[in-house]
Enzyme design. Structure first.
Site, PDB file in Angstrom:
ATOM      1  N   TYR A   1       0.326   0.520  14.921  1.00 47.85           N
ATOM      2  CA  TYR A   1      -0.557   0.340  13.768  1.00 47.85           C
ATOM      3  C   TYR A   1      -0.115   1.187  12.584  1.00 47.85           C
ATOM      4  CZ  TYR A   1      -4.689  -0.055  10.905  1.00 47.85           C
ATOM      5  OH  TYR A   1      -5.540  -0.323   9.873  1.00 47.85           O
TER       6      TYR A   1
ATOM      7  N   ASP B   1       0.885  -1.175   0.000  1.00 42.48           N
ATOM      8  CA  ASP B   1       0.000   0.000   0.000  1.00 42.48           C
ATOM      9  C   ASP B   1       0.912   1.211   0.000  1.00 42.48           C
ATOM     10  OD1 ASP B   1      -1.576   2.160   0.688  1.00 42.48           O
ATOM     11  OD2 ASP B   1      -2.717   1.085   2.225  1.00 42.48           O
TER      12      ASP B   1
ATOM     13  N   LYS C   1      -3.406  -2.571   7.839  1.00 41.76           N
ATOM     14  CA  LYS C   1      -3.530  -4.029   7.918  1.00 41.76           C
ATOM     15  C   LYS C   1      -2.508  -4.687   6.986  1.00 41.76           C
ATOM     16  CE  LYS C   1      -6.117  -6.127  10.809  1.00 41.76           C
ATOM     17  NZ  LYS C   1      -5.307  -6.758  11.835  1.00 41.76           N
TER      18      LYS C   1
END
Ligand code: 13P
Ligand code: 13P
Ligand code: MG
Ligand code: MG
Length: 369
Positions: free
Chosen positions: A230, A11, A233
């Site tokens: 974080y 990503d 994902k």
């Protein structure tokens, strides 16, 4: 001829939040792979699933090759530059380290690679998921390779009757790869006992016991183990060879009709059903639902056919409708109970800090007994 299939995905930025990369970003990655892949690659295909860009490559250099990994890394860097120019959200999101260090393992991008002697009629499936983690493949792989209720080939095809060997990784272990090898059907219940825990135990690869050939490779990276916090994902990719010694395409695809609840969706912190989608689909409802795409290919001497969209068939529209209902049902209960991941898996540290602050305000009542 021994061929390597490498898929490396990242990503590196998307339009309007975590929806999908821009056309210019995709074009930049594609043209970099084409220009710099000359003499290195036999063939390649660039695609996206949600906000994740995947570079599928064929070559003869074996898995973990420094030049192949560098090509993907550099292409993602070029794409990131465009993402920054265009103001895309999360530009360079999965490029967690500044410098390339020989291969992309531990740097953020997800990798799945298979090396094999090409069979006549070599066919394989390339899966890419968004808004979930690699444990999402545990159930489909278990059913596809172990369960005669799903895969009649285990009863009907003599070359499959010995079953398959699973290599399963403990993804909670950060000091090196901690793996176990278990063979189906003998160790079926042991395999099930591990695979039920999708956040900890993840199928890394599957092998034919009859021939020793590798059938499947899954990317097992866990971003929060690399970054310590974080960053998005893991959004795993997977390659599965099909037909002959391996399950048929339809046997590998069938489990996706279940739409199982998996970890991910909004802020990487929920349980939501996995929806099979068309190639190059975006993301929308509640930053999800978690999606999976599948491109079917055949190849000859490393040259790929065009990709066939395995989830474009009208059959999957019914599945999508059902998964959408399941997703909305789950969302009705908001943060409550099973809708969100357990504390240890919550991808945001904010809630941890909040609870720590509340700890100080708890008090134990004087005992009146
Ligand atoms: P991605 O990992 O796909 O970038 O999603 C991040 C997120 O938090 C969505 O809510
Ligand atoms: P065909 O007879 O169409 O080749 O199909 C064989 C098969 O294995 C289908 O599952
Ligand atoms: Mg993103
Ligand atoms: Mg993503």
């Amino acid at each position: 001829m021994k061929v390597t299939l490498s898929v490396i995905k990242a990503d590196i930025g998307s339009i309007g939040g975590h929806i999908a990369p821009s056309r210019r970003l995709m074009e930049t990655v594609r043209s970099h792979v084409h220009r710099h892949g000359e003499g290195l690659l036999i063939d390649s295909a660039i695609s996206h699933t949600g906000d994740d860009v995947a570079i599928l490559m064929t070559h003869t250099r074996g898995p973990g090759d420094v030049e192949i990994h560098r090509l993907a890394w550099d292409s993602f860097r070029m794409g990131t530059a465009v993402a920054r120019e265009e103001g895309l959200y999360g530009a360079g999101q999965d490029l967690l380290k500044d410098a390339f260090t020989g291969n992309v393992h531990g740097l953020g991008p997800a990798v799945a690679e298979l090396e094999f002697e090409e069979r006549p009629g070599e066919s394989f499936l390339f899966f890419a998921a968004d808004k979930t983690d690699p444990g999402a493949y545990n159930l489909p792989l278990f059913l596809g390779f172990c369960d005669p209720m799903n895969t009649p080939g285990l009863m009907l095809a003599p070359q499959m009757s010995q079953g398959f060997r699973f290599v399963i990784m403990d993804v909670a272990h950060t000091g090196g790869d901690r793996v176990i090898e278990l063979e189906a059907p003998d160790a079926l219940y042991d395999i099930a006992a591990l695979l039920r825990d999708t956040e900890r135990y993840v199928v890394e690869s599957v092998w034919s016991r009859a021939t020793g050939e590798q059938a499947a490779a899954v990317s097992t990276s866990r971003l929060h183990n690399i970054a310590g916090k974080y960053t998005g994902k893991d959004d795993p990719v997977m390659l599965v060879r099909v037909q002959r010694d391996f399950p048929a395409t339809g046997e590998i695809l069938a489990p996706y009709s279940i739409g199982p609840f998996v970890a991910g969706c909004m802020r990487g912190s929920h349980q939501m059903p996995l929806m099979p989608v068309r190639l190059n689909a975006g993301i929308s409802y509640f930053d999800g639902p978690p999606v999976i795409s599948c491109a079917a290919y055949s190849m000859r001497e490393g040259r790929l056919t065009e990709a066939l969209d395995a989830f474009a068939h009208p059959f999957w529209d019914t599945v999508r409708d059902r998964v959408a209902s399941k997703a909305m049902d789950m969302r009705r209960q908001g943060f409550f109970g099973a809708a969100m991941l357990p504390m240890a898996e919550l991808e945001y540290t904010g809630i941890v800090e909040k609870l720590r602050a509340l700890e100080d305000r708890f008090h134990v009542r004087a005992n009146h007994r």
